[in-house]
Each structure stands twice: as C-alpha cells, then as structure tokens.
Motif scaffolding. Structure first.
Motif, short mmCIF file in Angstrom:
data_model
loop_
_atom_site.label_atom_id
_atom_site.label_comp_id
_atom_site.label_asym_id
_atom_site.label_seq_id
_atom_site.Cartn_x
_atom_site.Cartn_y
_atom_site.Cartn_z
N SER A 166 39.08 -4.40 31.19
CA SER A 166 40.20 -5.06 30.51
C SER A 166 41.30 -4.07 30.14
O SER A 166 42.41 -4.48 29.83
CB SER A 166 39.71 -5.77 29.24
OG SER A 166 39.37 -4.84 28.24
N VAL A 167 41.01 -2.80 30.19
CA VAL A 167 41.99 -1.77 29.84
C VAL A 167 42.90 -1.56 31.05
O VAL A 167 42.44 -1.15 32.12
CB VAL A 167 41.31 -0.45 29.42
CG1 VAL A 167 42.35 0.60 29.06
CG2 VAL A 167 40.34 -0.68 28.27
N ILE A 168 44.20 -1.85 30.88
CA ILE A 168 45.13 -1.78 32.01
C ILE A 168 46.18 -0.68 31.86
O ILE A 168 47.06 -0.56 32.69
CB ILE A 168 45.83 -3.14 32.24
CG1 ILE A 168 46.57 -3.59 31.00
CG2 ILE A 168 44.82 -4.19 32.71
CD1 ILE A 168 47.44 -4.82 31.19
N SER A 169 46.05 0.13 30.84
CA SER A 169 47.01 1.21 30.61
C SER A 169 46.31 2.55 30.75
O SER A 169 45.25 2.79 30.15
CB SER A 169 47.61 1.10 29.20
OG SER A 169 48.38 2.26 28.90
N THR A 170 46.92 3.46 31.52
CA THR A 170 46.34 4.79 31.72
C THR A 170 46.26 5.55 30.41
O THR A 170 45.48 6.50 30.29
CB THR A 170 47.19 5.60 32.72
OG1 THR A 170 48.54 5.68 32.23
CG2 THR A 170 47.18 4.98 34.09
N GLU A 171 47.03 5.15 29.43
CA GLU A 171 47.07 5.85 28.14
C GLU A 171 45.97 5.39 27.18
O GLU A 171 45.79 5.99 26.13
CB GLU A 171 48.43 5.65 27.49
CG GLU A 171 49.56 6.22 28.32
CD GLU A 171 50.92 5.78 27.85
OE1 GLU A 171 51.02 5.10 26.82
OE2 GLU A 171 51.90 6.12 28.54
N ARG A 172 45.24 4.34 27.54
CA ARG A 172 44.20 3.81 26.64
C ARG A 172 42.82 4.31 27.06
O ARG A 172 42.52 4.43 28.26
CB ARG A 172 44.22 2.28 26.65
CG ARG A 172 45.56 1.71 26.29
CD ARG A 172 45.71 0.88 25.08
NE ARG A 172 44.56 0.46 24.35
CZ ARG A 172 44.18 -0.80 24.23
NH1 ARG A 172 44.84 -1.78 24.83
NH2 ARG A 172 43.13 -1.09 23.50
N GLU A 173 42.00 4.58 26.07
CA GLU A 173 40.64 5.04 26.32
C GLU A 173 39.87 3.98 27.11
O GLU A 173 39.97 2.79 26.83
CB GLU A 173 39.94 5.29 24.98
CG GLU A 173 38.57 5.89 25.13
CD GLU A 173 37.92 6.14 23.78
OE1 GLU A 173 36.68 6.06 23.73
OE2 GLU A 173 38.62 6.40 22.79
N GLY A 174 39.13 4.42 28.11
CA GLY A 174 38.31 3.53 28.90
C GLY A 174 38.96 3.05 30.19
O GLY A 174 38.32 2.37 30.99
#
Length: 176
Positions: A73-81
């Motif tokens: 569900s994480v779609i941003s390179t800046e977010r953990e996971g």
C-alpha cells in the motif's frame, strides 16, 4: 437511521460504484511515477479500510484473507516500507475481494452510526468520525481520478463515472 447518516451512506454508495468501476476497468500493469496501477488501487483501498472508521484501532486483515502484503500500500519512495518492484501486480480478483470486504465493513459501520456519534472522535483518534469520512471521500476520488487517467493513457478509455444521479440508479435497482 438519522437523515444525515442516510445521506452520507448514500454518497458512500456512489463512491463505491465509482471505485468498483475503477477496479474493473483499470490498467493494473501500467506504470506511473514508478508504481503500477494495481498498487495505486490497493493504496486507495487500504486507506479506506484503515482511515474510514478509526485508524488508531485498525488491524489489517488483507494479507491473511486475500494474500496481499500490507507494505504494497506504500506508494511513495519516501515512506518506510516502500517496495520498488513494478513487476508485483495485484490481481484484479484480489482487489475486488478486498474492496467487497471493506464495503461490507463500512456498510455495517453505518448501521451503528448516529448523528450524535458522527461528531465525536473515535477512541484515541484526533479526528471526528465525520472528518475521517470526509477525508476518505477526498482521498478516494483523487485516486479514482488518477487511476482513470493512467488507464486512459494506456487503454484510451475512461471509466464510467457515477455522480448524484447514482442515487436514482440505486433506488431504481432496489425497486426492481
């Protein structure tokens, strides 16, 4: 059911029509900004599952029920996971099954919601139930629009969009 809850429920049903249409038509393999279409849809569904009712007490059940790892569900390179693998395409059938699970959960939630509790904050949450619902309305339609544009770019077709006239369609379908 309180009138305000009935109206919010009806508008949510229209959103459900648009989200289902998005899932059924979307180009799941199309890549946009390093993420494929299936992941954008899953992100939207996961957000609806997590934030519509109470993000503080939320427990993700999608991996055990549908085999979809939550980290997708994480779609941003800046977010953990974040998983940077565009070859992982979540099958349409799994997205639809997860959608139906969430839809059912939200419909049950409306059965217990009242005008009074709508303006209260769920346990441990900084937002009222109304704020959570309205926040999800914004997020859902932003992602439906994004997915529609990605699909149009690849398939040259637009999803069908249902607006306020969807209320008439829903009433007509129920009466048939």
């Amino acid at each position: 059911m309180d009138e305000i809850i009935r109206q919010i429920k009806n508008q949510t049903e229209i959103n459900f029509i648009n989200i289902r249409e998005q899932i059924e038509v979307a180009d799941l393999e199309a890549i946009f900004d390093g993420v494929n279409g299936s992941r954008y849809i899953f992100h939207n569904l996961h957000s609806m599952d997590r934030f519509f009712i109470n993000p503080v007490t939320y427990i993700y059940e999608g991996e055990k029920l549908f085999g979809i790892p939550e980290k997708l569900s994480v779609i941003s390179t800046e977010r953990e996971g974040y998983v940077a693998d565009t070859s992982i395409v979540i099958p349409r059938e799994k997205l639809l099954a997860y959608f139906d699970f969430i839809k059912n959960k939200i419909e049950k939630y409306f059965d217990e919601l009242t005008a009074e509790t709508l303006l209260q904050k769920p346990e441990g949450c900084e937002y009222t139930r109304l704020e959570l619902i309205l926040g999800q309305f914004r997020h859902q339609m932003w992602h439906v629009g994004l997915s529609s544009a990605i699909t149009f770019e690849g398939k040259k077709i637009w999803n069908e969009f249902t607006g306020l006239n969807g209320l008439r369609k829903m009433i007509k379908m129920k009466n048939e």
